[in-house]
Enzyme design. Structure first.
Site, PDB file in Angstrom:
ATOM      1  N   GLN A 316       0.826  -1.212   0.000  1.00 33.13           N
ATOM      2  CA  GLN A 316       0.000   0.000   0.000  1.00 33.13           C
ATOM      3  C   GLN A 316       0.863   1.266   0.000  1.00 33.13           C
ATOM      4  O   GLN A 316       1.693   1.454   0.898  1.00 33.13           O
ATOM      5  CB  GLN A 316      -0.929   0.025   1.219  1.00 33.13           C
ATOM      6  CG  GLN A 316      -1.928  -1.109   1.265  1.00 33.13           C
ATOM      7  CD  GLN A 316      -1.462  -2.258   2.120  1.00 33.13           C
ATOM      8  OE1 GLN A 316      -0.278  -2.577   2.157  1.00 33.13           O
ATOM      9  NE2 GLN A 316      -2.399  -2.896   2.816  1.00 33.13           N
ATOM     10  N   GLN A 338       0.160  -0.189  -5.897  1.00 33.54           N
ATOM     11  CA  GLN A 338      -1.004  -0.581  -5.091  1.00 33.54           C
ATOM     12  C   GLN A 338      -1.556   0.648  -4.359  1.00 33.54           C
ATOM     13  O   GLN A 338      -0.807   1.409  -3.751  1.00 33.54           O
ATOM     14  CB  GLN A 338      -0.619  -1.655  -4.072  1.00 33.54           C
ATOM     15  CG  GLN A 338      -1.795  -2.152  -3.243  1.00 33.54           C
ATOM     16  CD  GLN A 338      -1.433  -3.326  -2.343  1.00 33.54           C
ATOM     17  OE1 GLN A 338      -0.400  -3.967  -2.515  1.00 33.54           O
ATOM     18  NE2 GLN A 338      -2.291  -3.617  -1.377  1.00 33.54           N
ATOM     19  N   ASP A 339      -2.891   0.835  -4.451  1.00 26.68           N
ATOM     20  CA  ASP A 339      -3.584   1.920  -3.728  1.00 26.68           C
ATOM     21  C   ASP A 339      -3.154   3.320  -4.191  1.00 26.68           C
ATOM     22  O   ASP A 339      -2.945   4.218  -3.373  1.00 26.68           O
ATOM     23  CB  ASP A 339      -3.356   1.797  -2.214  1.00 26.68           C
ATOM     24  CG  ASP A 339      -4.043   0.580  -1.615  1.00 26.68           C
ATOM     25  OD1 ASP A 339      -4.668  -0.177  -2.375  1.00 26.68           O
ATOM     26  OD2 ASP A 339      -3.959   0.387  -0.398  1.00 26.68           O
ATOM     27  N   ASP A 360      -5.896  -2.766  -6.562  1.00 30.19           N
ATOM     28  CA  ASP A 360      -6.841  -1.881  -5.843  1.00 30.19           C
ATOM     29  C   ASP A 360      -6.474  -0.406  -6.021  1.00 30.19           C
ATOM     30  O   ASP A 360      -6.549   0.380  -5.082  1.00 30.19           O
ATOM     31  CB  ASP A 360      -6.851  -2.208  -4.340  1.00 30.19           C
ATOM     32  CG  ASP A 360      -7.138  -3.669  -4.053  1.00 30.19           C
ATOM     33  OD1 ASP A 360      -7.738  -4.339  -4.899  1.00 30.19           O
ATOM     34  OD2 ASP A 360      -6.752  -4.143  -2.967  1.00 30.19           O
ATOM     35  N   ARG A 427     -12.667  -5.602  -7.006  1.00 32.39           N
ATOM     36  CA  ARG A 427     -13.015  -6.628  -6.013  1.00 32.39           C
ATOM     37  C   ARG A 427     -13.625  -5.930  -4.806  1.00 32.39           C
ATOM     38  O   ARG A 427     -13.322  -4.760  -4.525  1.00 32.39           O
ATOM     39  CB  ARG A 427     -11.789  -7.462  -5.625  1.00 32.39           C
ATOM     40  CG  ARG A 427     -10.638  -6.697  -5.009  1.00 32.39           C
ATOM     41  CD  ARG A 427      -9.528  -7.646  -4.601  1.00 32.39           C
ATOM     42  NE  ARG A 427      -8.415  -6.946  -3.951  1.00 32.39           N
ATOM     43  CZ  ARG A 427      -7.561  -7.528  -3.118  1.00 32.39           C
ATOM     44  NH1 ARG A 427      -7.689  -8.813  -2.814  1.00 32.39           N
ATOM     45  NH2 ARG A 427      -6.566  -6.833  -2.581  1.00 32.39           N
TER      46      ARG A 427
END
Length: 521
Positions: A316, A338-339, A360, A427
């Site tokens: 993250q 990520q993120d 994500d 998701r």
């Protein structure tokens, strides 16, 4: 002009059917709430007995918000008096997040109590739910959930009080027919009559800034943080424009909730860059890893690149986090892995933006619409699957969701020719996750199944994932997941619920930013 004034107009446009739960009549008793036992315990046993209030003087809605607000204040006070000296660094970071988040939650509840507009209140209570969840997430990031046992009030009871407050408030939102919102295109020179002539001139022009930031010393300040600090000292709540000249600004910037109506103008994507590399693996909570974080309402950014260079192996690592109500990002780029883009909470609009990431990489619990954007999937670690979105709607009465309209989902340069199809549209991060792709071009980089489970059957029947009139090699719905919560949207009326005009009530506030947008499909 304070952009919060614009919120007055949002109730006229919102369509109540966007919410999974909507009461036909206002909730007036504990038995009608999602958690009746918790309601009775605090409303009947504690609150009224302690304060000796005559219930007939207060509406059930007011009492519900009051007891929840009192518990939020108590939680904040308990955290603020904790002795953190005996905790390790990770625990200290997580508790520091909670301190800020519960202060904001108390503020959101206080605003909701004093507001006559239930649509605003639903937005602010949804933000409070995001805050409460994010506090817990900080401990989960560091595998320290045992720390939350020291403050049980933050767990089940307070979460249930928030859910009750949201349900009661949502039940007072009046439904409006879809015909009340036009589908016409609003251009930058069309402003409501109540926008002053001075504001129109500001919005129509390409202002060079009340404050100029330049690395070469040709401006007022050399860092963006210094420019923001100077803007914060200006009184009156009027728009302050910060012009950031081209350059690479290696700093972490935070605009607090008390600093409102900031406009940040750069020299364009990849010309004005703010960059950092905070990340979860090196000891930051996801919330605090953002290179650029903004909470103050009415934020506008144009022609900027926000970047987190930590890389996929650091997990993250947020480039930008926005919890700014009525925030707009126009012609900006968000680069990370990520993120990348944390659409944290409240009402947000993104137009003509580029978003790069892996897992994500567009996530959060805001009321967010991305329109005419380019979404680039990057190469990730060999054992990971890429997911464009992870929406965090925890409660069915929240008005939140991630809507991607008239945009393109494609491979970034480092993914071209790789041949992997382990890439998905999203998701479900939370139980009522809501994400819709409408009239987008989806390239063959996306797996035919389209969507990826979070864990087993979690949320598959309670989420709302929709696709409407998408095109491209990856847009076919014939091989999509068969989850109860997945929808191939056929009706323009159903898809119309998720437009800028309806989902974001954009007609009532985006014109004042000077950013062009499509209100309808």
């Amino acid at each position: 002009m304070d952009i919060l004034f614009l919120s007055f107009f949002t109730s006229f446009f919102l369509i109540s059917s966007l919410n999974v739960v909507h009461a036909a009549t206002p909730i007036t008793s504990c038995t009608q709430t999602p958690y009746p036992e918790t309601c009775v315990h605090y409303m009947e046993n504690n609150f009224l007995a302690t304060l000796k209030l005559d219930r007939t003087q207060f509406s059930f809605h007011d009492l519900t918000l009051k007891v929840t607000s009192d518990q939020a204040v108590q939680a904040h006070q308990l955290i603020s008096t904790m002795d953190l000296s005996s905790f390790n660094e990770h625990a200290k970071l997580a508790w520091t997040d909670c301190l800020e988040l519960y202060e904001d939650t108390a503020n959101q509840l206080n605003r909701s109590m004093s507001s006559s507009n239930p649509v605003d209140s639903v937005t602010w209570l949804s933000a409070a739910i995001a805050n409460q969840q994010t506090c817990e997430n900080g401990f989960t990031d560091f595998n320290l959930r045992s720390h939350l046992e020291s403050l049980p009030l933050m767990l089940t009871n307070f979460s249930q009080l928030l859910s009750n407050s949201l349900a009661v408030t949502q039940s007072t939102v009046q439904p409006y027919a879809a015909t009340k919102v036009g589908g016409r295109r609003l251009l930058a020179d069309e402003f409501p009559s109540w926008i002053s002539a001075a504001d129109r001139r500001l919005l129509q022009a390409a202002p060079k800034g009340d404050i100029v930031v330049a690395q070469d010393g040709s401006g007022n300040y050399r860092t963006i943080s210094e420019g923001v600090a100077a803007a914060a000292k200006r009184s009156g709540g009027k728009r302050v424009v910060i012009y950031v000249k081209k350059g690479v600004y290696k700093e972490n910037v935070e605009i607090k909730k008390t600093v409102k109506n900031i406009m940040l103008i750069g020299d364009g994507i990849d010309a004005t860059i703010v960059t950092g590399n905070k990340n979860a693996k090196d000891g930051s909570t996801t919330f605090r890893s953002a290179t650029f974080a903004v909470s103050g309402a009415g934020f506008i950014a144009r022609g900027m690149t926000f970047e987190n260079t930590a890389g996929p192996q650091k997990h993250q690592a947020v480039a930008l986090r926005s919890g700014s109500d009525f925030s707009v990002f126009y012609g900006c780029s968000f680069k990370g892995y990520q993120d990348t883009l944390y659409v944290y909470s409240q009402r947000q609009f993104y137009k003509n933006c580029d978003i790069y990431g892996t897992q994500d990489f567009i996530f959060g619990d805001a009321v967010a619409v991305l329109q005419s954007c380019n979404i680039y999937i990057r190469k990730t670690l060999s054992n990971q699957k890429n997911t464009v979105t992870a929406q965090g709607r925890k409660d069915p009465n929240e008005n939140t969701g991630i809507i991607i309209h008239n945009s393109r989902v494609t491979a970034a340069s480092d993914m071209r020719g790789v041949g992997s199809t382990q890439n998905y549209l999203g998701r479900p991060w939370k139980k009522y996750s809501r994400t819709v792709f409408m009239k987008c071009t989806i390239d063959g980089v996306i797996n035919p199944a389209g969507w990826l489970p979070w864990s087993g059957n979690f949320a598959l029947s309670t989420l709302y994932y929709g696709e409407y009139m998408n095109t491209g090699r990856g847009a076919s719905t014939s091989g999509r997941v068969k989850w109860p919560g997945y929808h191939v949207i056929k009706s323009p009326t159903e898809a119309g619920k998720f437009t800028v005009g309806n989902f974001l009530a954009g007609n009532s506030w985006i014109p004042a930013t000077g950013v062009p947008f499509d209100a309808g499909l």
